[in-house]
Every structure is written in structure tokens, then in C-alpha cells.
Design an enzyme around this catalytic site. Structure first.
Site, mmCIF file in Angstrom:
data_model
loop_
_atom_site.group_PDB
_atom_site.id
_atom_site.type_symbol
_atom_site.label_atom_id
_atom_site.label_comp_id
_atom_site.label_asym_id
_atom_site.label_seq_id
_atom_site.Cartn_x
_atom_site.Cartn_y
_atom_site.Cartn_z
ATOM 1 N N GLU A 87 5.600 -4.240 11.728
ATOM 2 C CA GLU A 87 4.472 -3.307 11.706
ATOM 3 C C GLU A 87 3.349 -4.011 10.965
ATOM 4 O OE1 GLU A 87 4.391 -0.732 13.387
ATOM 5 O OE2 GLU A 87 6.462 -0.219 13.801
ATOM 6 N N CYS B 78 -2.952 0.745 7.133
ATOM 7 C CA CYS B 78 -2.962 0.010 8.409
ATOM 8 C C CYS B 78 -3.542 0.893 9.500
ATOM 9 C CB CYS B 78 -1.555 -0.405 8.784
ATOM 10 S SG CYS B 78 -0.452 0.996 8.935
ATOM 11 N N ASN C 110 0.789 -1.241 0.000
ATOM 12 C CA ASN C 110 0.000 0.000 0.000
ATOM 13 C C ASN C 110 0.819 1.287 0.000
ATOM 14 O OD1 ASN C 110 0.847 -0.459 2.608
ATOM 15 N ND2 ASN C 110 -1.026 0.324 3.536
HETATM 16 P P1 NAP Z 1 1.198 -9.054 3.219
HETATM 17 O O1 NAP Z 1 0.345 -9.820 2.300
HETATM 18 O O2 NAP Z 1 1.493 -9.566 4.560
HETATM 19 O O3 NAP Z 1 2.597 -8.792 2.437
HETATM 20 C C1 NAP Z 1 3.580 -7.970 3.030
HETATM 21 C C2 NAP Z 1 4.943 -8.412 2.496
HETATM 22 O O4 NAP Z 1 5.246 -9.698 3.003
HETATM 23 C C3 NAP Z 1 4.965 -8.551 0.975
HETATM 24 O O5 NAP Z 1 6.234 -8.147 0.498
HETATM 25 C C4 NAP Z 1 4.759 -10.039 0.797
HETATM 26 O O6 NAP Z 1 5.256 -10.535 -0.450
HETATM 27 C C5 NAP Z 1 5.604 -10.560 1.922
HETATM 28 N N1 NAP Z 1 5.344 -11.929 2.307
HETATM 29 C C6 NAP Z 1 4.247 -12.683 2.066
HETATM 30 N N2 NAP Z 1 4.395 -13.911 2.614
HETATM 31 C C7 NAP Z 1 5.619 -13.935 3.202
HETATM 32 C C8 NAP Z 1 6.374 -14.911 3.922
HETATM 33 N N3 NAP Z 1 5.915 -16.130 4.158
HETATM 34 N N4 NAP Z 1 7.606 -14.568 4.372
HETATM 35 C C9 NAP Z 1 8.108 -13.320 4.151
HETATM 36 N N5 NAP Z 1 7.445 -12.362 3.469
HETATM 37 C C10 NAP Z 1 6.220 -12.669 3.013
HETATM 38 O O7 NAP Z 1 0.609 -7.576 3.437
HETATM 39 P P2 NAP Z 1 0.059 -6.595 2.288
HETATM 40 O O8 NAP Z 1 -1.143 -7.212 1.672
HETATM 41 O O9 NAP Z 1 1.180 -6.196 1.415
HETATM 42 O O10 NAP Z 1 -0.370 -5.329 3.179
HETATM 43 C C11 NAP Z 1 -1.621 -5.344 3.828
HETATM 44 C C12 NAP Z 1 -1.440 -5.751 5.277
HETATM 45 O O11 NAP Z 1 -0.279 -5.141 5.822
HETATM 46 C C13 NAP Z 1 -2.602 -5.272 6.132
HETATM 47 O O12 NAP Z 1 -2.858 -6.181 7.163
HETATM 48 C C14 NAP Z 1 -2.094 -3.984 6.731
HETATM 49 O O13 NAP Z 1 -2.730 -3.655 7.942
HETATM 50 C C15 NAP Z 1 -0.639 -4.325 6.937
HETATM 51 N N6 NAP Z 1 0.143 -3.102 6.926
HETATM 52 C C16 NAP Z 1 0.642 -2.664 8.111
HETATM 53 C C17 NAP Z 1 1.357 -1.477 8.122
HETATM 54 C C18 NAP Z 1 1.947 -0.951 9.401
HETATM 55 O O14 NAP Z 1 2.813 -0.053 9.309
HETATM 56 N N7 NAP Z 1 1.527 -1.442 10.560
HETATM 57 C C19 NAP Z 1 1.546 -0.747 6.961
HETATM 58 C C20 NAP Z 1 1.003 -1.239 5.780
HETATM 59 C C21 NAP Z 1 0.299 -2.431 5.758
HETATM 60 P P3 NAP Z 1 4.187 -10.723 -1.652
HETATM 61 O O15 NAP Z 1 3.685 -9.373 -2.004
HETATM 62 O O16 NAP Z 1 5.019 -11.345 -2.763
HETATM 63 O O17 NAP Z 1 3.104 -11.627 -1.146
HETATM 64 O O1 G3P Z 2 -0.619 1.551 6.163
HETATM 65 C C1 G3P Z 2 0.437 2.355 5.951
HETATM 66 C C2 G3P Z 2 0.624 3.299 7.097
HETATM 67 O O2 G3P Z 2 1.969 3.406 7.303
HETATM 68 C C3 G3P Z 2 -0.119 4.584 6.783
HETATM 69 O O3 G3P Z 2 0.662 5.702 6.883
HETATM 70 O O4 G3P Z 2 0.797 8.153 7.426
HETATM 71 O O5 G3P Z 2 -1.021 7.292 5.910
HETATM 72 O O6 G3P Z 2 -1.067 6.758 8.346
HETATM 73 P P1 G3P Z 2 -0.195 7.055 7.146
#
Ligand code: NAP
Ligand code: G3P
Length: 484
Positions: A259, A293, A163
């Protein structure tokens, strides 16, 4: 700016050991635009052998990189930031197409990232230690002094989500490089093209070979191998809680910063400024179609002001434009069909179990129209699950204590917002909320990027935010002088 080094006929290369490489297998993953299924490009599907090359290159390069004076490392980061500013429109257009982020927000992400890197370059020059005098402890004298410095960890594995494919990648890469680590970077597959443009800016800024290496490929296929590799000294991961938890179990005894997901609550007290609350909540819940997130993902509002709050929110929600990112629409298609299916499933479950559809509820393909659900109860899925889409449940409460209880019952603990004009009340509630950060009279959000960004419970571990990332990517080292 984009030349043969990075891409040829829409086929992107990855940076390994200072060279832009095509995949050994000649296999590519097709990246299509969520908004119209057009082909954005093709990225390498790298395997374990290439991952090993990337890690070994990072290991070889790290010591010399750490030996560079920090101001020289800082100058390279500052050059990378300047290149991002120059390329903001071009890279922003890639982000817009690759993750369906509206054009202005996509360009802003690149500029925000340039600012993040510049701030990191400056802060990176101030990662200092301390000296300790032996005579402060009984039985010792001034002839024993400890000089404590902070040293890099080695090879850092940075894994980023779709994202914010540029900003959340740089939020790991920049502090790692500033502190003399080398980096193996695994971008989200849907976001990899945007991320490779970030990598090119670092490369063009003069990073020595091997200091930054990219491993592009499906996380589900290559992730486990990467996180368990013995030469990885630290992992900085941003993504879903399920993947974060898997990585934490596999990674072994190395430092982790995670995160993860969130279910940020906006708590509205009877004395709240409802105009302010309505504006902040609508912005917090629906920007980038709720794919943040830190999005507001539930409202806990006192029964006595719920109707007034809804009256103020509905016109703001109805004003949100729905359409293509190219047209700068507020609500754009979600990242995938499965993401849209999941969000629709949460809406259907809530309505089927008695919640009231106040506005929205309409779906066109991957586009979910901004949806507000009232009278949501704690036995509905939407009360607890993270939609990562433009849907906002309202849970009416009869007391502040009930709001805090429901807020804390979530598995997540990223952020919460509290809307009240009583600052004492705000402090008392903030102290009781089991989250990383509490926003008083503002929407939940990570920025500005030098603030601490913390997730607890299923929302993560450790702290991001520039100075905190610099600390988490270094360790103390003590040199004790014994004066004889
Ligand atoms: P995701 O599906 O967990 O993917 C995140 C990263 O992890 C991608 O690069 C993904 O690669 C990789 N990945 C997937 N499986 C893995 C494994 N087994 N081992 C190591 N890496 C692996 O998350 P997303 O869909 O990109 O983002 C959405 C989620 O992330 C939501 O739950 C959101 O809340 C969370 N998020 C949290 C934050 C924060 O700062 N707290 C910020 C942004 C998003 P692939 O793309 O190749 O699958
Ligand atoms: O989900 C990504 C998170 O880092 C959002 O950043 O600054 O838009 O809350 P912000």
C-alpha cells in the site's frame, strides 16, 4: 501499564522470542517529537543478527500457533483489543507526541485499531475453503472430491509507515495472527514507540513466545536484509512508492501486498453540490496536515464552477486551527524538516510558475499553514508529486473527459472522488478512472477498515481491508479424496 518490560528511563525494549530485549549493541535511536524536539524516548537500533533471532523465533513458533483452534487465537486478539481500549488515552498521547497527530485523532486511532482487531478476530473464524466434485468435469465421476482449505503462509514480515503507527501496524499484524501465521514486525522508526505499545497489548493479551517479534531499526539499514531473508513467506508493506518498488524487486517469489503513495484527485462536475464538495475536500485534504496516503491531493474542477467552489472552500480552510497536537490543532508540524522542505519546494515551484496563492503559503518551522493554489497547470510539480503535507492544487478543466485524462495520467492510482448529482455520470466516470477505489460524493479515505483498500500503478499491489488481508495471508490447499 508501562512497566520495566517495555521501557526503562525512556529506553524502550523490543519483543523477541517472548522476551523484552535491550539491543545487543546497546545502540539506540533517539525519537524526538516533531512539534517541539523534546525527547519522546530511545528505541533499539537492531542489527542483522537480532533480525535473524526474530525471524528464527517466528519460524519456531508458527506451527504451534497455527495448530491452536482459531477461536483460541481469536480470543487472544479480542483481549488485545480490550487492552488497547483501556490504554487508548495513554497510547494516544504517545502517538500525539511521536508523530504530531492532534490528541483527539491520536486517541481515535487507538480505538479504531481496537475495533479493527475485534472485527479481524471474528472474520478470522470464517476463513473457509470449498469442496469440488470430480464429476463436474468430463471423464471424471463422483469418486474424486477435492477438499480445498485455506492455510497460513508461515512467517509474515509486516512493515508499517509513520502516519498511522498503531492502526496501519495492526492492519497487518492482526490478520496475520488470526490466520495462524507468525509475524516479524518492522515499525517505522518515527512511530516505533507507539508501535511498541501496540505490541505490548498483543503480548499482554497472551500471545505465545515467538508469535510476534519486533525488529526496530532504520529501514534503510536493515530493510533489505529483512525482505530478502529466505524464511519470510510474505511481506505486507505500507509506505512510500520508492521503497515499495525496491522491496518488490528484492523480495523474490513470495506474495506481497503493497500500500504505497497516492495523488488522489477530487473531480468536481458542474452539477456537484458545492457545499458538500467543499466540506469533504477540505477535510480530505488537510486532516492530519495532509499526511494521509488517501488525502485529496489535487482538485480537477470544471472551469464554470471553480470560482464558486473556491469561495466555499476558503472560509473552511481559514477556520482550520494551526498549532500544537497537544492543543488539538487541525494543522500540526509535519513529521520532519525534510518533509516540510519538500512541501515548501512544491509550493514555491507552483507559485514561481504562475499558480495563484489563494490562501496559506506561510511556514513556521515544520508547520506549513494550509495552502490552496489555483490555476495550477500540468507542467508544475505539484500537479503530479505527492506532497504529504497541507497543500492543495486546483487544476481547472474544460470537460469531464479532460478531468479523467489528467486523473489517469498520474503514476499513482489509489483513490479518486467524484462529486456529481448524476449517479449515471458517477458510474461512467468511475469505470474510467485507473484507481483502486472511487468515492462518490465523499472524500477519499481508507476507512471503514473492512472495506477493500486497493492501490494500483505506483500506489501498490494487492488489497488490504480485513477480509482481503485474511485471504492474502493464507493460501489454498487441496486434499483430493479418491473413492475406490
Ligand atoms: P517510508 O519512508 O516508505 O517508510 C515506510 C516503512 O518502510 C518504514 O517502516 C520504513 O522504516 C521502512 N523502510 C524504509 N526503507 C526500507 C527498505 N529499504 N526496506 C524495507 N523497509 C524500509 O514511508 P513513510 O514516510 O513512513 O510514509 C509515508 C509514505 O507512505 C507516503 O508516500 C504515503 O503515501 C505512504 N503511505 C501509504 C499508505 C497506504 O495505505 N497506501 C498509508 C500510509 C502511508 P524507517 O521508518 O526506519 O525508514
Ligand atoms: O495514509 C493512511 C491511510 O491508511 C489513511 O487512512 O482512513 O484516514 O483514509 P484513512
Amino acid at each position: 501499564m508501562t512497566n520495566q518490560l517495555l521501557v526503562e528511563a525512556d529506553h524502550y525494549r523490543t519483543l523477541v522470542d517472548g522476551a523484552w530485549r535491550t539491543p545487543a549493541s546497546n545502540l539506540y535511536l533517539t525519537i524526538t517529537a516533531p512539534s517541539d524536539n523534546s525527547i519522546v524516548g530511545y528505541v533499539p537500533a537492531m542489527g542483522q543478527a537480532e533480525a535473524v533471532e526474530a525471524i528464527e523465533s517466528a519460524k519456531r513458533a508458527q506451527k504451534a500457533w497455527a495448530a491452536l483452534p482459531v477461536h483460541e487465537r481469536s480470543e487472544i486478539l479480542i483481549r488485545a483489543a480490550a487492552l488497547l481500549d483501556e490504554r487508548a488515552e495513554e497510547i494516544g498521547s504517545v502517538i500525539m507526541r511521536e508523530v504530531a497527530k492532534k490528541r483527539s485523532s491520536a486517541i481515535d486511532e487507538v480505538k479504531r485499531t481496537a475495533d479493527l482487531i475485534r472485527f479481524t478476530a471474528e472474520e478470522g473464524k470464517r476463513v473457509n475453503g470449498q469442496t469440488l466434485q470430480g464429476d463436474a468435469f468430463p471423464g471424471y465421476n463422483k469418486n474424486k472430491v477435492s477438499f480445498v482449505t485455506r492455510v497460513p503462509l508461515g512467517v509474515i514480515l509486516a512493515i508499517s509507515p509513520f502516519n498511522y503507527p498503531v492502526n496501519l501496524s495492526a492492519s497487518k499484524i492482526a490478520p496475520a495472527l488470526a490466520t495462524g501465521n507468525s509475524v516479524v514486525f518492522k515499525p517505522a522508526t518515527q512511530g516505533a514507540i507507539s508501535a511498541l505499545h501496540l505490541v505490548k497489548a498483543f503480548h499482554d493479551a497472551g500471545l505465545p513466545a515467538g508469535v510476534l517479534n519486533t525488529v526496530v531499526g532504520k529501514g534503510a539499514e536493515i530493510g533489505d536484509f529483512l525482505v530478502q531473508h529466505p524464511d519470510i513467506a510474505m511481506i505486507s508493506f505500507t509506505g512510500g512508492s520508492q521503497n515499495g518498488s525496491r522491496i518488490a524487486k528484492l523480495a523474490g517469489m513470495i506474495p506481497l501486498v503493497m500500500e504505497l503513495g497516492g495523488k488522489d484527485a477530487a473531480i468536481i462536475l458542474p452539477d456537484a453540490d458545492l457545499d458538500l464538495a467543499a466540506k469533504q475536500i477540505v477535510s480530505g485534504a488537510f486532516s492530519y496536515s495532509g499526511q494521509r496516503c488517501t488525502a485529496v491531493k489535487r482538485i480537477l474542477v470544471h472551469q464554470g464552477v471553480a470560482d464558486q467552489l473556491i469561495e466555499k472552500m476558503v472560509p473552511l480552510i481559514k477556520k482550520l486551527s494551526v498549532g500544537a497536537p497537544e492543543d488539538n490543532a487541525d494543522i500540526t508540524p509535519l513529521i520532519s524538516d525534510s518533509a516540510a522542505d519538500y512541501v515548501q519546494g512544491l509550493i514555491d515551484d507552483a507559485v514561481a510558475n504562475g499558480s495563484s496563492l489563494v490562501t496559506g503559503g506561510r511556514r513556521d518551522g515544520r508547520t506549513i499553514h494550509p495552502t490552496l493554489l489555483d490555476n495550477v497547470t500540468v507542467d508544475m510539480r505539484i500537479a503530479w508529486e505527492e506532497p504529504f503535507g497541507p497543500v492543495l492544487p486546483i487544476i481547472r478543466v474544460s470537460s469531464t473527459e479532460q478531468a479523467i485524462e489528467i486523473a489517469n495520467a498520474s503514476e499513482y492510482g489509489l483513490q479518486s472522488s467524484v462529486f456529481t448529482q448524476d449517479i449515471g455520470q458517477a458510474f461512467r466516470i468511475s469505470e474510467q478512472l485507473e484507481v483502486g477505489s472511487v468515492q462518490i460524493n465523499g472524500r477519499t479515505e481508507r476507512g471503514p477498515d473492512h472495506f477493500p483498500f486497493i492501490g494500483v500503478k505506483s500506489s501498490g499491489m494487492g488489497t488490504q481491508g480485513i477480509a482481503y488481508s485474511l485471504q492474502s495471508m493464507t493460501r489454498q490447499k487441496s486434499m483430493v479424496i479418491n473413492i475406490n
